[in-house]
Design a protein around this motif. Structure first.
Motif, PDB file in Angstrom:
ATOM      1  N   LEU A 203     -14.607  66.422   8.280  1.00  0.00           N
ATOM      2  CA  LEU A 203     -15.777  66.358   9.159  1.00  0.00           C
ATOM      3  C   LEU A 203     -15.805  65.049   9.933  1.00  0.00           C
ATOM      4  O   LEU A 203     -16.044  65.035  11.155  1.00  0.00           O
ATOM      5  CB  LEU A 203     -17.047  66.526   8.326  1.00  0.00           C
ATOM      6  N   VAL A 204     -15.552  63.944   9.257  1.00  0.00           N
ATOM      7  CA  VAL A 204     -15.598  62.626   9.910  1.00  0.00           C
ATOM      8  C   VAL A 204     -14.492  62.500  10.955  1.00  0.00           C
ATOM      9  O   VAL A 204     -14.737  62.076  12.101  1.00  0.00           O
ATOM     10  CB  VAL A 204     -15.483  61.512   8.854  1.00  0.00           C
ATOM     11  N   VAL A 205     -13.259  62.884  10.589  1.00  0.00           N
ATOM     12  CA  VAL A 205     -12.127  62.732  11.513  1.00  0.00           C
ATOM     13  C   VAL A 205     -12.277  63.664  12.709  1.00  0.00           C
ATOM     14  O   VAL A 205     -12.043  63.268  13.859  1.00  0.00           O
ATOM     15  CB  VAL A 205     -10.794  62.984  10.784  1.00  0.00           C
ATOM     16  N   ALA A 206     -12.683  64.908  12.480  1.00  0.00           N
ATOM     17  CA  ALA A 206     -12.854  65.856  13.581  1.00  0.00           C
ATOM     18  C   ALA A 206     -13.956  65.398  14.527  1.00  0.00           C
ATOM     19  O   ALA A 206     -13.818  65.506  15.758  1.00  0.00           O
ATOM     20  CB  ALA A 206     -13.165  67.246  13.031  1.00  0.00           C
ATOM     21  N   THR A 207     -15.055  64.877  13.977  1.00  0.00           N
ATOM     22  CA  THR A 207     -16.145  64.373  14.815  1.00  0.00           C
ATOM     23  C   THR A 207     -15.675  63.186  15.647  1.00  0.00           C
ATOM     24  O   THR A 207     -16.005  63.074  16.843  1.00  0.00           O
ATOM     25  CB  THR A 207     -17.344  63.960  13.941  1.00  0.00           C
ATOM     26  N   ALA A 208     -14.894  62.300  15.039  1.00  0.00           N
ATOM     27  CA  ALA A 208     -14.374  61.134  15.769  1.00  0.00           C
ATOM     28  C   ALA A 208     -13.440  61.572  16.900  1.00  0.00           C
ATOM     29  O   ALA A 208     -13.492  61.019  18.003  1.00  0.00           O
ATOM     30  CB  ALA A 208     -13.646  60.203  14.804  1.00  0.00           C
ATOM     31  N   LEU A 230     -13.895  72.414  14.950  1.00  0.00           N
ATOM     32  CA  LEU A 230     -13.379  72.111  13.614  1.00  0.00           C
ATOM     33  C   LEU A 230     -14.399  71.322  12.797  1.00  0.00           C
ATOM     34  O   LEU A 230     -14.567  71.560  11.593  1.00  0.00           O
ATOM     35  CB  LEU A 230     -12.072  71.323  13.728  1.00  0.00           C
ATOM     36  N   ALA A 231     -15.099  70.380  13.445  1.00  0.00           N
ATOM     37  CA  ALA A 231     -16.137  69.622  12.741  1.00  0.00           C
ATOM     38  C   ALA A 231     -17.246  70.558  12.269  1.00  0.00           C
ATOM     39  O   ALA A 231     -17.725  70.452  11.126  1.00  0.00           O
ATOM     40  CB  ALA A 231     -16.704  68.536  13.653  1.00  0.00           C
TER      41      ALA A 231
END
Length: 247
Positions: A203-208, A230-231
């Motif tokens: 979630l964190v990486v996709a949002t970034a 994906l997030a």
């Protein structure tokens, strides 16, 4: 990027490659054409068709990497190409975390191997090959000496898809291969909470990644939509995991 096979459709293309069944859903061609048309202001249809061919070959090679390793482990796989990617599935057989890491990495590795083969062929046949650095990509140019139309475009597209999509696919975002690898590593080191930690990382990486698309000039709409979806899917899976439900 799929979790399950899409339902069959009347427009499915079926064939077998090295004894492995392959199904191509019509949406694979549609998304390929859309990506080709949004990739630049092309005045002819030819570069778009070359792009679709490059995506088809690249995704097929990627999934064959997964499938061949699965078959070597004694399980019969099959491949489905759909939307922006594909899925290699198999019936029966449950792999240990270390084995599943090997299966997951085999897809991007097959793409990197294809890219390396293209570079070797280009250089060995006397064509000019140059690499230039540029944000956000390492831009690859193949310049000069191509007698047949479309060959240079095909080589460039194949390198782009197999190198850059391969790298993106190794990001720790579920259900990309990097996310699956992250989950299996955590299953070895932290089995009790592996799934939830994987989904939070995803979630964190996709949002970034989606945020970098928004802050780019111009805005990278495809990146925003891809990683934003994906997030959101990881956010939903976190809710299912928290409720103790299966997915």
């Amino acid at each position: 990027m799929l979790l399950n096979d899409p339902p069959p459709s009347a427009g499915d293309l079926h064939f077998s490659l090295l004894g492995i069944p392959v199904r191509v859903h019509p949406m694979f061609w549609v998304i390929g054409l859309v990506l080709g048309m949004t990739g630049g202001a092309e005045e002819s249809l030819w570069p778009i068709l070359v792009w679709v061919i490059a995506v088809f070959l690249s995704v097929l090679v990627h999934e064959m990497g997964h499938a061949l390793v699965i078959r070597a482990l004694g399980v019969q796989p099959w491949i489905t190409l759909y939307g922006m990617g594909g899925l290699t599935n198999h019936q029966g057989g449950r792999f240990r975390p270390a084995t599943q890491i090997l299966v997951s990495f085999a897809g991007p590795a097959a793409g990197f191997l294809l890219a390396a083969l293209i570079i070797v062929l280009v250089v060995s046949t006397g064509h000019d090959f140059r690499i230039r650095w540029g944000w956000p990509y390492l831009v690859v140019w193949l310049i000069g000496g191509f007698s047949k139309p479309g060959v240079e475009e095909l080589c460039n597209d194949l390198l782009f898809v197999n190198i850059w999509w391969g790298i993106l696919n190794l990001l720790p975002i579920f259900p990309l291969d990097g996310g699956r690898i992250t989950n299996e590593v955590l299953n070895i080191t932290y089995p009790r909470g592996a799934l939830r930690v994987t989904l939070w990382i995803s979630l964190v990486v996709a949002t970034a990644m989606a945020a970098t698309g928004l802050t780019s000039h111009p805005v990278q709409l495809f990146r925003v939509l891809l990683f934003g979806s994906l997030a959101y899917s990881n956010f939903q899976l976190l809710g299912l995991a928290a409720g103790g439900r299966r997915w």
